[in-house]
Design a protein around this motif. Sequence first.
Motif, PDB file in Angstrom:
ATOM      1  N   LEU A 149      43.468  47.417 -39.527  1.00 11.55           N
ATOM      2  CA  LEU A 149      43.679  48.417 -39.290  1.00 11.55           C
ATOM      3  C   LEU A 149      44.054  49.083 -37.746  1.00 11.55           C
ATOM      4  CD1 LEU A 149      42.031  50.739 -42.866  1.00 11.55           C
ATOM      5  CD2 LEU A 149      43.949  48.889 -42.650  1.00 11.55           C
ATOM      6  N   ALA A 150      43.807  49.101 -36.797  1.00 10.56           N
ATOM      7  CA  ALA A 150      43.757  48.684 -35.721  1.00 10.56           C
ATOM      8  C   ALA A 150      44.822  48.583 -35.276  1.00 10.56           C
ATOM      9  CB  ALA A 150      42.878  48.477 -34.756  1.00 10.56           C
ATOM     10  N   SER A 151      45.823  49.316 -34.673  1.00  5.22           N
ATOM     11  CA  SER A 151      46.929  49.220 -33.549  1.00  5.22           C
ATOM     12  C   SER A 151      47.692  50.127 -33.329  1.00  5.22           C
ATOM     13  CB  SER A 151      48.315  49.279 -35.263  1.00  5.22           C
ATOM     14  OG  SER A 151      48.381  49.661 -35.159  1.00  5.22           O
ATOM     15  N   PRO A 152      48.486  49.699 -31.620  1.00  2.63           N
ATOM     16  CA  PRO A 152      48.687  50.525 -30.948  1.00  2.63           C
ATOM     17  C   PRO A 152      48.750  52.367 -31.095  1.00  2.63           C
ATOM     18  CG  PRO A 152      49.535  48.314 -30.120  1.00  2.63           C
ATOM     19  CD  PRO A 152      48.881  48.670 -31.873  1.00  2.63           C
ATOM     20  N   ASP A 153      49.448  52.037 -32.301  1.00  5.09           N
ATOM     21  CA  ASP A 153      50.076  53.036 -33.490  1.00  5.09           C
ATOM     22  C   ASP A 153      48.970  53.668 -33.645  1.00  5.09           C
ATOM     23  OD1 ASP A 153      52.910  51.915 -33.245  1.00  5.09           O
ATOM     24  OD2 ASP A 153      52.771  50.558 -34.682  1.00  5.09           O
ATOM     25  N   VAL A 154      48.344  53.513 -34.346  1.00  5.86           N
ATOM     26  CA  VAL A 154      47.312  54.330 -35.060  1.00  5.86           C
ATOM     27  C   VAL A 154      46.128  54.668 -33.555  1.00  5.86           C
ATOM     28  CG1 VAL A 154      45.299  53.937 -36.312  1.00  5.86           C
ATOM     29  CG2 VAL A 154      46.924  53.036 -37.023  1.00  5.86           C
ATOM     30  N   LEU A 155      45.901  54.136 -32.964  1.00  5.12           N
ATOM     31  CA  LEU A 155      45.104  54.958 -31.922  1.00  5.12           C
ATOM     32  C   LEU A 155      46.102  55.553 -30.840  1.00  5.12           C
ATOM     33  CD1 LEU A 155      42.701  51.276 -30.372  1.00  5.12           C
ATOM     34  CD2 LEU A 155      41.848  53.318 -32.314  1.00  5.12           C
ATOM     35  N   GLY A 156      46.806  55.795 -30.721  1.00  2.00           N
ATOM     36  CA  GLY A 156      47.777  57.108 -30.414  1.00  2.00           C
ATOM     37  C   GLY A 156      47.846  56.573 -28.945  1.00  2.00           C
ATOM     38  N   ILE A 157      48.324  55.537 -28.948  1.00  2.00           N
ATOM     39  CA  ILE A 157      48.640  54.565 -27.328  1.00  2.00           C
ATOM     40  C   ILE A 157      49.925  54.801 -27.377  1.00  2.00           C
ATOM     41  CG2 ILE A 157      48.822  52.437 -25.779  1.00  2.00           C
ATOM     42  CD1 ILE A 157      45.778  51.560 -26.839  1.00  2.00           C
ATOM     43  N   THR A 158      50.628  54.113 -28.446  1.00  2.00           N
ATOM     44  CA  THR A 158      52.174  54.473 -28.481  1.00  2.00           C
ATOM     45  C   THR A 158      52.446  55.615 -28.343  1.00  2.00           C
ATOM     46  OG1 THR A 158      52.138  52.490 -30.417  1.00  2.00           O
ATOM     47  CG2 THR A 158      53.941  53.788 -29.852  1.00  2.00           C
ATOM     48  N   GLY A 159      51.703  56.955 -29.051  1.00  2.00           N
ATOM     49  CA  GLY A 159      51.923  58.340 -28.477  1.00  2.00           C
ATOM     50  C   GLY A 159      51.977  58.736 -27.490  1.00  2.00           C
ATOM     51  N   GLY A 160      51.057  57.993 -26.640  1.00  2.00           N
ATOM     52  CA  GLY A 160      50.972  58.574 -25.177  1.00  2.00           C
ATOM     53  C   GLY A 160      51.452  57.752 -24.378  1.00  2.00           C
ATOM     54  N   ALA A 161      52.801  56.985 -24.724  1.00  2.00           N
ATOM     55  CA  ALA A 161      53.754  56.462 -24.253  1.00  2.00           C
ATOM     56  C   ALA A 161      54.436  57.186 -24.463  1.00  2.00           C
ATOM     57  CB  ALA A 161      53.857  54.517 -24.218  1.00  2.00           C
ATOM     58  N   ALA A 162      55.421  57.418 -25.638  1.00  2.00           N
ATOM     59  CA  ALA A 162      56.158  58.270 -26.833  1.00  2.00           C
ATOM     60  C   ALA A 162      56.276  59.336 -25.658  1.00  2.00           C
ATOM     61  CB  ALA A 162      56.253  57.928 -27.434  1.00  2.00           C
ATOM     62  N   VAL A 163      55.411  59.716 -25.436  1.00  2.15           N
ATOM     63  CA  VAL A 163      55.218  61.985 -24.185  1.00  2.15           C
ATOM     64  C   VAL A 163      55.578  61.319 -23.291  1.00  2.15           C
ATOM     65  CG1 VAL A 163      53.812  63.312 -23.736  1.00  2.15           C
ATOM     66  CG2 VAL A 163      53.572  62.371 -26.035  1.00  2.15           C
ATOM     67  N   ALA A 164      55.148  60.866 -22.412  1.00  4.97           N
ATOM     68  CA  ALA A 164      55.402  60.525 -21.313  1.00  4.97           C
ATOM     69  C   ALA A 164      57.491  59.586 -21.042  1.00  4.97           C
ATOM     70  CB  ALA A 164      54.898  59.532 -20.348  1.00  4.97           C
ATOM     71  N   VAL A 165      57.828  59.072 -22.042  1.00  8.02           N
ATOM     72  CA  VAL A 165      58.823  59.000 -21.615  1.00  8.02           C
ATOM     73  C   VAL A 165      59.546  59.680 -22.778  1.00  8.02           C
ATOM     74  CG1 VAL A 165      60.796  57.439 -22.864  1.00  8.02           C
ATOM     75  CG2 VAL A 165      58.592  56.578 -22.029  1.00  8.02           C
ATOM     76  N   VAL A 166      58.868  60.493 -23.576  1.00 12.38           N
ATOM     77  CA  VAL A 166      60.754  61.720 -23.942  1.00 12.38           C
ATOM     78  C   VAL A 166      60.154  63.357 -22.332  1.00 12.38           C
ATOM     79  CG1 VAL A 166      60.530  63.568 -24.619  1.00 12.38           C
ATOM     80  CG2 VAL A 166      59.909  61.452 -25.812  1.00 12.38           C
ATOM     81  N   ALA A 167      58.999  63.106 -22.371  1.00  9.49           N
ATOM     82  CA  ALA A 167      58.877  64.156 -20.847  1.00  9.49           C
ATOM     83  C   ALA A 167      59.683  63.186 -19.108  1.00  9.49           C
ATOM     84  CB  ALA A 167      57.080  63.702 -19.821  1.00  9.49           C
ATOM     85  N   PHE A 168      59.557  62.432 -18.909  1.00 11.01           N
ATOM     86  CA  PHE A 168      60.786  61.647 -17.943  1.00 11.01           C
ATOM     87  C   PHE A 168      62.479  62.053 -18.365  1.00 11.01           C
ATOM     88  CE2 PHE A 168      62.865  57.897 -16.578  1.00 11.01           C
ATOM     89  CZ  PHE A 168      62.242  57.951 -15.035  1.00 11.01           C
TER      90      PHE A 168
END
Length: 349
Positions: free
Chosen positions: A101-120
Amino acid sequence: MRKYISLRIGKQISFLIDKKAMIISLLLLLISIVVFIVSVGSGEMYISPLDVVKTLVGSGSAMNEVVIHSFRLPRILVALLVGMLLAVAGSILQGMIRNPLASPDVLGITGGAAVAVVAFFAMFSDKNNSLTISIHWLPLGAFVGATVAAFLVYLLSWKNGITPIRLILVGIGVSAFMQACTTLLMITGPIYRASQANVWITGSVYGVSWKHVSFLVPWAVVLLLISFISARKMNIQEFGDELAMGVGVSLQRQRLFLLLLSTALTGGAVAFAGGIGFVGLMAPHMARRLVGSSFGALLPVAALLGAILVMLADLAGRMLFAPLEIPAGVFTAAIGAPYFIYLLYKSRH
C-alpha cells in the motif's frame, strides 16, 4: 527452454536477463509508442498516425509541424516522463517498506511537494498572475517540499531505527497534515490562485511548454538511471532486516538513500504535472504481476506502465468531454481509488 540469457560486457561485467521480462518490456515499449503517437495526433485537429510519424521525422506539412511541435509534443512528453517518475518512486517505496500500500501519495511525499508548489505560486506571482522568478526554480521548490515531508516522516518514525509499519502509519498522518496546509494556502490566497491551485493539485499537464520539457528531461534521465542502478539495494531490502544486515548492508543508511531517491523522483513529477495520484500505487502492482518482484525487471516495466497510464489519462481528459478539458489526475484517481480498496481487501484475506 532457458529462462535467462547471459549478457557479458567486457571481462568484468555480466548480466542475467529474464526472457519473460524482456519480452514483456518490449511489448510495453511498443504499446507506449502506439499510445504516444495516437495521443499526439488526437485533439480538435485530428492527425493520422502516419502523418504524426512523418512530422516527427521532419517530413510533415507545415500545419502539422506547428500543431505537433508547438502544442502537443511538449505535453505528451511531460505526461510520459511524469508517469515513469511516479511509477518508479512507488516501486522504490513498496520495496523499501515491504508494504503493497506504500506510494508517494500515502506517505505524504506528494503532499509535501504540493504544499511547496502552491506556496511557490503564492509567493512569486504578481497581480497579473505572472511569475516574478524563473519557472526553472519550481522543481527545486517541489523537491524541497517533498524532502521536508520525507524527513518529517523519517524522524517521527525513528525509534531505535526505522520499521516499515511505523513509516507507513506516520506517513498517512503527515499526508493528512500536508493536505491541510495546502488547503490553508488556497483559502488565504486570491480566488484565482485557489482555482489554479485546485486544478494543479488534481494533476494536469495542461499548459506545459518546451521550457518545462528541457528542464524535466535531464532531471528524469539522471534519477531513473540511478534508480535502475540501485535495483540490487531494493532487492536486498525486500528480504527483511535480519537478512539484509546479515550480508553486511547498512540498513538505515540505505533506507535513507532510497527515501531521498523516491523523494527526488516525486518532486520532479509533481513540479510539472501536479498531484497526479495513484500512479505510484498501481503501476508497481501491475508490474509485479507481470514480471515478479525482482527490481531489475520490475523498475523498467513499472516505468513503462506508469508512462502509459498517465498518457492515457491525459488523452481521456482531452477527448472524452471536449471542448472541456478534465485534469489527468481525475482519471487516475477514478481507476486508482477502486484499485486501492481492492488492495486493502486483499491484504485482509
